[in-house]
Design a protein around this motif. Structure first.
Motif, short mmCIF file in Angstrom:
data_model
loop_
_atom_site.label_atom_id
_atom_site.label_comp_id
_atom_site.label_asym_id
_atom_site.label_seq_id
_atom_site.Cartn_x
_atom_site.Cartn_y
_atom_site.Cartn_z
N ASN A 227 0.86 -1.35 -0.12
CA ASN A 227 -0.06 -0.22 0.12
C ASN A 227 0.85 1.26 -0.18
O ASN A 227 0.33 2.31 -0.61
CB ASN A 227 -1.11 0.10 1.13
N ALA A 228 2.14 1.12 0.24
CA ALA A 228 3.01 2.32 0.41
C ALA A 228 3.73 2.45 -0.96
O ALA A 228 4.45 3.36 -1.22
CB ALA A 228 3.97 2.11 1.59
N GLY A 229 3.50 1.42 -1.77
CA GLY A 229 3.96 1.38 -3.15
C GLY A 229 5.39 1.07 -3.32
O GLY A 229 6.14 1.07 -4.41
N GLU A 230 5.63 0.15 -2.50
CA GLU A 230 7.02 -0.59 -2.60
C GLU A 230 6.98 -1.58 -3.73
O GLU A 230 6.20 -2.49 -3.65
CB GLU A 230 7.47 -1.37 -1.32
N THR A 231 8.00 -1.44 -4.66
CA THR A 231 8.14 -2.14 -5.74
C THR A 231 8.02 -3.71 -5.51
O THR A 231 7.31 -4.44 -6.39
CB THR A 231 9.06 -1.96 -6.98
#
Length: 393
Positions: A296-300
């Motif tokens: 949800n934090a956008g970590e790949t």
């Protein structure tokens, strides 16, 4: 007149009348004797006799009077839900959830405790202590409970009740758990596969209420599936229908290591997700909850791990669709209840099957098996006590 009265009062006739009265009260809720007579077609005298007996025995209770009608007010009755109590237990590798429910399926008291890691007979003692504590909290005693429904991981032999292949619960496959538990408690015990119970919970009060063909897919530490086919639970020849952990997907199907946990479970379970995340270069998540937070934090790395897991699950659902043709697939478990994963599964499905089934997240979260146990307990109590099949009421 005397001959007619004698016929009406035979045990068989009285059982039929009692069945009709209880069925009507279950279906309609609060109701007067006059309305019961209208709906059943039984005479007012028969209704009065049956209702009086059911009230004397504690199964019905008066809850008020009619008003706004011509003539005298009539007493309104309803099921005395607290007159019948049962226990539902969901046994997991790390925790045990348990609840006492009443005749209408209302939760009276509920708790959750860590599973005794020693397993085997120690679990029987833990169940007994847990039920005693729950009964005390419910204002009763364990011997007043009508039955226990226990959900357990593993393959349940429907003929013997023996549990096979339950690697997360030590010792349960080396004993007759149902007999030992029943002997300990002195009340009937029903054992069912936990994911089958989850499917039955959805059929009772969840997304599957009006769906004749659906599957419940549990995704978490372990992987499993419960199947409702044409309105009934599908077990298979050895009780192993739905053991999708052993699907030959996501790994080498000829690796004997897959005989324990299953090839598919080894590829999509929580341990595999974290391993996949680390393989993609992730380092900030040590639990599945952390992994979804990173997603949800956008970590790949987290996005890649969850999407790859979703791709594999979509392939499994495509295989399930080709085999069983379910109208609906309900997902649950600690991973299967996450909308991030389910949304990704929905996106992949049309790419691997021409007829993607509808996907819904369980209404009950990690309580689905507990709900299924309560549904079975309520149905069994109605049948045993009144001769009423719950789904016909």
């Amino acid at each position: 007149m005397a001959m007619t009265s004698s016929i009406v009062q035979t045990p068989i006739a009285r059982k039929i009348s009692t069945n009709a009265v209880i069925r009507t009260v279950l279906a309609k809720g609060k109701i007067s004797r006059a309305d019961i007579a209208k709906l059943t077609g039984l005479s007012k005298q028969t209704i009065s006799d049956v209702v009086r007996d059911l009230e004397d025995d504690g199964w019905l209770k008066p809850v008020g009077q009619t008003d706004g009608r011509p003539g005298r007010n009539a007493i309104i009755y309803e099921i005395n839900a607290s007159a019948g109590l049962a226990v539902s237990i969901d046994l997991g590798g790390t925790k045990i959830a348990a609840a006492i429910c009443d005749l209408l399926g209302n939760v009276v008291v509920e708790t959750e405790v860590p599973t005794d890691p020693r397993g085997g007979p120690h679990l029987v003692n833990q169940f007994s202590d847990l039920i005693t504590q729950l009964a005390l909290a419910a204002g009763t005693t364990a011997d007043k409970l009508h039955l226990v429904v226990l959900g357990s991981p593993g393959v349940l032999d429907p003929a013997t009740g023996h549990i096979n292949v339950a690697p997360n619960i030590p010792g349960v496959d080396a004993m007759d758990l149902r007999q030992a538990f029943s002997d300990k408690m002195g009340i009937p015990v029903i054992i069912e596969n936990d994911v089958n119970l989850a499917a039955q919970g959805e059929r009772w009060r969840g997304h599957g209420v009006e769906v004749g063909n659906f599957t419940f897919v549990a995704l978490g530490t372990g992987i499993g599936m419960g199947i409702i086919a044409n309105g009934a639970l599908l077990r298979g020849a050895r009780g192993a229908a739905g053991e999708i952990a052993y699907l030959p997907l996501g790994g080498d199907a000829f690796d004997p290591g897959g005989f324990t946990l299953g090839t598919f479970e080894s590829a999509v379970g929580s341990v595999a997700m974290l391993r996949r995340y680390a393989g993609f270069g992730g380092s900030s998540a040590s639990t599945v909850a952390d992994l979804f937070a990173a997603f949800n934090a956008g970590e790949t790395s987290a996005i890649a791990a969850i999407e790859e897991t979703a791709r594999l699950v979509a392939i499994a659902i495509a295989a399930i669709g080709a085999t069983l043709d379910p109208e609906l697939v309900i997902t649950g478990g600690s991973i299967g209840a996450r909308p991030e994963l389910v949304n990704a599964i929905r996106a992949f499905l049309p790419r691997c099957t021409p007829y993607p089934p509808r996907i819904e997240i369980s209404r009950f979260g990690n309580r689905a098996a507990l709900m299924g146990g309560m549904g079975i307990a309520v149905e069994r109590m109605h049948d045993d006590l009144f001769g009423v099949k719950l789904r016909d009421a």
